[in-house]
Scaffold this motif. Structure first.
Motif, PDB file in Angstrom:
ATOM      1  N   UNK A 164       9.722  13.711   7.098  1.00  0.00           N
ATOM      2  CA  UNK A 164      10.591  14.812   6.705  1.00  0.00           C
ATOM      3  C   UNK A 164       9.924  15.834   5.778  1.00  0.00           C
ATOM      4  N   UNK A 165       8.605  15.748   5.674  1.00  0.00           N
ATOM      5  CA  UNK A 165       7.879  16.748   4.888  1.00  0.00           C
ATOM      6  C   UNK A 165       6.624  17.156   5.638  1.00  0.00           C
ATOM      7  N   UNK A 166       6.319  18.441   5.610  1.00  0.00           N
ATOM      8  CA  UNK A 166       5.196  18.928   6.404  1.00  0.00           C
ATOM      9  C   UNK A 166       3.868  18.357   5.927  1.00  0.00           C
ATOM     10  N   UNK A 167       3.797  17.969   4.659  1.00  0.00           N
ATOM     11  CA  UNK A 167       2.569  17.332   4.161  1.00  0.00           C
ATOM     12  C   UNK A 167       2.621  15.823   4.337  1.00  0.00           C
ATOM     13  N   UNK A 168       3.578  15.348   5.143  1.00  0.00           N
ATOM     14  CA  UNK A 168       3.761  13.919   5.410  1.00  0.00           C
ATOM     15  C   UNK A 168       3.994  13.109   4.136  1.00  0.00           C
ATOM     16  N   UNK A 169       4.539  13.764   3.113  1.00  0.00           N
ATOM     17  CA  UNK A 169       4.878  13.070   1.871  1.00  0.00           C
ATOM     18  C   UNK A 169       3.740  12.946   0.886  1.00  0.00           C
ATOM     19  N   UNK A 170       2.614  13.592   1.164  1.00  0.00           N
ATOM     20  CA  UNK A 170       1.445  13.467   0.297  1.00  0.00           C
ATOM     21  C   UNK A 170       1.736  13.916  -1.132  1.00  0.00           C
ATOM     22  N   UNK A 171       2.582  14.928  -1.282  1.00  0.00           N
ATOM     23  CA  UNK A 171       2.889  15.438  -2.625  1.00  0.00           C
ATOM     24  C   UNK A 171       3.613  14.402  -3.484  1.00  0.00           C
ATOM     25  N   UNK A 172       4.180  13.394  -2.851  1.00  0.00           N
ATOM     26  CA  UNK A 172       4.881  12.347  -3.607  1.00  0.00           C
ATOM     27  C   UNK A 172       3.960  11.212  -4.026  1.00  0.00           C
ATOM     28  N   UNK A 173       2.700  11.265  -3.631  1.00  0.00           N
ATOM     29  CA  UNK A 173       1.774  10.145  -3.849  1.00  0.00           C
ATOM     30  C   UNK A 173       1.657   9.760  -5.324  1.00  0.00           C
ATOM     31  N   UNK A 174       1.553  10.736  -6.206  1.00  0.00           N
ATOM     32  CA  UNK A 174       1.398  10.426  -7.628  1.00  0.00           C
ATOM     33  C   UNK A 174       2.610   9.680  -8.165  1.00  0.00           C
ATOM     34  N   UNK A 175       3.796  10.160  -7.831  1.00  0.00           N
ATOM     35  CA  UNK A 175       5.003   9.529  -8.352  1.00  0.00           C
ATOM     36  C   UNK A 175       5.187   8.121  -7.771  1.00  0.00           C
ATOM     37  N   UNK A 176       4.941   7.971  -6.487  1.00  0.00           N
ATOM     38  CA  UNK A 176       5.075   6.655  -5.879  1.00  0.00           C
ATOM     39  C   UNK A 176       4.061   5.673  -6.454  1.00  0.00           C
ATOM     40  N   UNK A 177       2.835   6.133  -6.639  1.00  0.00           N
ATOM     41  CA  UNK A 177       1.801   5.262  -7.208  1.00  0.00           C
ATOM     42  C   UNK A 177       2.152   4.851  -8.632  1.00  0.00           C
ATOM     43  N   UNK A 178       2.774   5.748  -9.382  1.00  0.00           N
ATOM     44  CA  UNK A 178       3.194   5.424 -10.748  1.00  0.00           C
ATOM     45  C   UNK A 178       4.193   4.272 -10.756  1.00  0.00           C
ATOM     46  N   UNK A 179       5.069   4.235  -9.755  1.00  0.00           N
ATOM     47  CA  UNK A 179       6.070   3.168  -9.668  1.00  0.00           C
ATOM     48  C   UNK A 179       5.442   1.882  -9.147  1.00  0.00           C
ATOM     49  N   UNK A 180       4.575   1.999  -8.158  1.00  0.00           N
ATOM     50  CA  UNK A 180       4.016   0.832  -7.486  1.00  0.00           C
ATOM     51  C   UNK A 180       2.922   0.142  -8.297  1.00  0.00           C
TER      52      UNK A 180
ATOM     53  N   UNK B 106      -4.452   6.800  -2.806  1.00  0.00           N
ATOM     54  CA  UNK B 106      -4.145   8.216  -2.585  1.00  0.00           C
ATOM     55  C   UNK B 106      -5.147   8.861  -1.638  1.00  0.00           C
ATOM     56  N   UNK B 107      -6.413   8.511  -1.791  1.00  0.00           N
ATOM     57  CA  UNK B 107      -7.448   9.072  -0.923  1.00  0.00           C
ATOM     58  C   UNK B 107      -7.257   8.628   0.518  1.00  0.00           C
ATOM     59  N   UNK B 108      -6.892   7.371   0.712  1.00  0.00           N
ATOM     60  CA  UNK B 108      -6.693   6.851   2.065  1.00  0.00           C
ATOM     61  C   UNK B 108      -5.532   7.564   2.743  1.00  0.00           C
ATOM     62  N   UNK B 109      -4.455   7.803   1.989  1.00  0.00           N
ATOM     63  CA  UNK B 109      -3.310   8.472   2.606  1.00  0.00           C
ATOM     64  C   UNK B 109      -3.620   9.951   2.863  1.00  0.00           C
ATOM     65  N   UNK B 110      -4.314  10.583   1.953  1.00  0.00           N
ATOM     66  CA  UNK B 110      -4.695  11.981   2.151  1.00  0.00           C
ATOM     67  C   UNK B 110      -5.557  12.136   3.400  1.00  0.00           C
TER      68      UNK B 110
ATOM     69  N   UNK C 179       0.844  -1.192   0.000  1.00  0.00           N
ATOM     70  CA  UNK C 179       0.000   0.000   0.000  1.00  0.00           C
ATOM     71  C   UNK C 179       0.882   1.245   0.000  1.00  0.00           C
ATOM     72  N   UNK C 180       0.308   2.348  -0.391  1.00  0.00           N
ATOM     73  CA  UNK C 180       1.045   3.606  -0.472  1.00  0.00           C
ATOM     74  C   UNK C 180       1.623   3.987   0.882  1.00  0.00           C
ATOM     75  N   UNK C 181       0.832   3.823   1.952  1.00  0.00           N
ATOM     76  CA  UNK C 181       1.339   4.218   3.267  1.00  0.00           C
ATOM     77  C   UNK C 181       2.471   3.317   3.741  1.00  0.00           C
ATOM     78  N   UNK C 182       2.528   2.072   3.274  1.00  0.00           N
ATOM     79  CA  UNK C 182       3.656   1.202   3.617  1.00  0.00           C
ATOM     80  C   UNK C 182       4.973   1.846   3.207  1.00  0.00           C
ATOM     81  N   UNK C 183       4.983   2.457   2.038  1.00  0.00           N
ATOM     82  CA  UNK C 183       6.200   3.077   1.523  1.00  0.00           C
ATOM     83  C   UNK C 183       6.459   4.406   2.217  1.00  0.00           C
ATOM     84  N   UNK C 184       5.454   5.265   2.269  1.00  0.00           N
ATOM     85  CA  UNK C 184       5.647   6.605   2.820  1.00  0.00           C
ATOM     86  C   UNK C 184       5.960   6.612   4.308  1.00  0.00           C
TER      87      UNK C 184
END
Length: 577
Positions: free
Chosen positions: A516-532, A547-551, A502-507
């Motif tokens: 290490x990011x104030x948005x808890x890495x949410x801005x990386x969700x698209x790129x990570x999902x593209x790889x996963x 993405x919705x679950x992590x947001x 799942x996305x949160x497993x990685x983030x």
């Protein structure tokens, strides 16, 4: 470890592990709980040649074991409680981790202890001196880290200009060690699997198999990914569920067992430039201690230690928690750390053994020992609680010894004191080639060091994956857009070898942008999902759901931070986090 046994954690491996554990012949040992203690137990049991299984209701390390101070330490403050045996044990384990079992993950870390006056220097030097002596004794006479060094005000400021010179007479430099706690757990799980253990996360124990006399001989589990129910037979079951210890043991018996107190610890994370120092900083507070811990891109500052009486699946940080950490950090800093400097915040719960109290007395969590206890809750069911990350191996050995009994333990002795974890065996040899690898790849030495310190001697396999047809198509050799310190290959590896589903497993636990990011890495969700997505077979609907679950998680923890009390903060949390 068998050369032919794969250590990879994948969705296929998980499905096959559940099927194998559900076979009629059963297991010798079933471990319930996939934090550092449970994973350590699985390694210990499997290395003894026992048919071993492990289940965890969340992701690996998703509870306490991913939200610690990320320190491997002896517990300096326990010297002041005269708990020499506990400190000696922890320092011995620190030496093993640094030199043998996980040198790729565990790194020696210097700290400065600012001193207010010469009187404080005198008694602190005695404590640090004993700390050093116990560490050397635990390593059979040699140093695994440098011993203490005394510094005047000038020498202290040369190492840490950030310290306020008006509030100190100098400092003592001493060493402990740091570790990415979640990575340690994942490597433990993989090591256990490599030794033949079966491991399945997101698998919840919902009951125990018992005979008419009440003896436990297995567990009923639910696969939380599919909803399927399984029965796993086992000669011995070990409950290593931390703050869930009582909930788990209550499924087997109403006769009680271990009592566990949940204590909340929070940390804040600030950028490296926020504090001008070359070492960590150690501060004694009126209640406990505070660490200011350097990592390559940021500082981790914490922790608190407050009783937690809310839902143990929903630990969150409050505004009051942040104020406490800032107040005590700024008490020794010349340039205060501000709220607007904070880029990350996280909270976790420690499982502390419940003290015996007089009627009407209240527990103070900072007075409870981290020393662990193992007990037989019912025939066939052992429970372990307490302890700390540093001593996980000792806890694991004790738990398996207890479950097997004296005769069984002698027949199948523990072998983990010298057993390298995944990535460790060839780390030192490969680290000597870091410069060559950097030149060949056109990378900086810092990038190669980053990879070595996360993957150890598995780096060549990651390089092969980058160069493969799939790796070239997925641009795995390129850095992530949001945080270039990580390669896209690390996200892929999290899926293909570390069990991320799942996305949160990685983030949260593998490529840890959450802290290490104030948005808890949410801005990386698209790129990570593209790889996963291609690796996990996600379609557009699945990607959107991830993405919705992590947001939603990010929204909840940020809302909680604005509240002053635990009760008000938890009211914002609708699901386990």
């Amino acid at each position: 470890m068998s050369a032919t046994q794969s250590t990879a954690l994948t969705t296929t491996q998980r499905t096959e592990a559940l099927a194998a554990m559900s076979q009629p012949e059963g297991l010798d040992v079933l471990v319930v709980g996939g934090g550092v203690t449970g994973a350590g137990i699985a390694v210990d049991a499997a290395s003894r040649g026992l048919r071993t299984g492990m289940v965890e209701m969340g992701d690996w390390a998703s509870g306490t074991s991913s939200w610690s101070s990320k320190l491997v330490h002896g517990g300096l403050r326990y010297l002041y409680q005269l708990d020499f045996a506990l400190v000696h044990e922890a320092l011995t384990e620190r030496g093993r981790l640094l030199e043998t079992t996980a040198p790729h993950l565990v790194k020696a870390q210097p700290f400065l202890w600012p001193l207010k006056n010469q009187i404080e220097r005198s008694y602190s030097a005695v404590g640090i001196g004993m700390y050093d002596a116990l560490a050397i004794a635990g390593a059979h006479g040699h140093q695994t880290v440098p011993v203490q060094k005394h510094l005047g005000r000038k020498g202290t400021l040369a190492l840490a200009p950030a310290l306020d010179p008006s509030k100190m007479a100098g400092a003592i430099r001493f060493y402990d060690a740091r570790v990415d706690d979640a990575r340690l757990v994942i490597d433990l799980v993989r090591t256990a699997v490599g030794l033949g253990a079966y491991a399945a996360n997101r698998t919840k124990v919902t009951g125990f198999l018992k005979d008419d006399a009440g003896a436990v001989h297995g567990a009923v589990v639910t696969d939380l990914e599919t909803g399927e129910r399984h029965e796993i037979k086992a000669t011995q079951v070990i409950n290593a569920t931390g703050v869930w210890t009582e909930d788990t043991q209550d499924l087997a018996t109403d006769a009680g067992g271990l009592k566990v107190l949940a204590s909340k610890g929070i940390h804040i994370v600030v950028p490296k430039e926020a504090i001008d120092a070359e070492t960590g900083i150690f501060v004694r507070t009126e209640k406990s201690v505070l660490f200011i811990i350097p990592w390559p891109r940021y500082w981790v500052i914490g922790t608190t230690d407050t009783p937690w009486t809310e839902d143990v699946s929903k630990p969150v940080t409050t505004s009051a928690d942040i104020d406490y950490v800032l107040e005590h950090a700024n008490a020794v800093l010349a340039k205060p750390v501000r709220r607007e400097d904070i880029i990350g915040v996280y909270a976790g719960l420690r499982p502390l053994l419940q003290p015996k109290l007089r009627p009407g007395a209240e527990a103070a969590s900072t007075k409870v020992s981290r020393e662990h206890t193992v007990t037989r809750v019912a025939p066939g069911l052992t429970a372990i609680a307490g302890g700390k990350l540093t001593t996980y191996r000792v806890m694991a050995e004790d738990a398996v010894d207890h479950a097997l009994g004296e005769g069984g333990a002698k027949a199948h002795p523990s072998t983990t004191a010298t057993l390298p974890l995944v990535g460790a065996a060839g780390y030192h040899r490969l680290a000597k080639q870091a410069g060559t690898i950097a030149r060949e790849r056109g990378w900086t030495l810092a990038r190669v060091t980053h990879l070595l310190d996360r993957y150890g001697d598995e780096l060549p396999q990651i390089l092969e994956a980058i160069d493969s047809e799939e790796g070239r198509a997925g641009r795995w050799g390129e850095p992530l857009e949001i945080q270039p310190a990580f390669l896209r290959a690390e996200v892929a590896w999290a899926v293909t070898h570390e069990g991320a589903a799942h996305l949160d497993d990685v983030l949260l636990r593998r490529v840890r942008l959450d802290i290490e990011r104030r948005d808890h890495g949410l801005a990386a969700a698209d790129e990570l999902a593209e790889i996963m997505a291609p690796l996990l077979g996600w379609d557009e609907e699945a990607v959107a759901a991830e993405k919705a679950a992590y947001a939603s998680r990010v929204e909840q923890v940020l809302a909680a931070e604005a509240e002053a009390t635990d009760a008000a903060a938890v009211a914002h949390v609708t699901t386990a986090i």
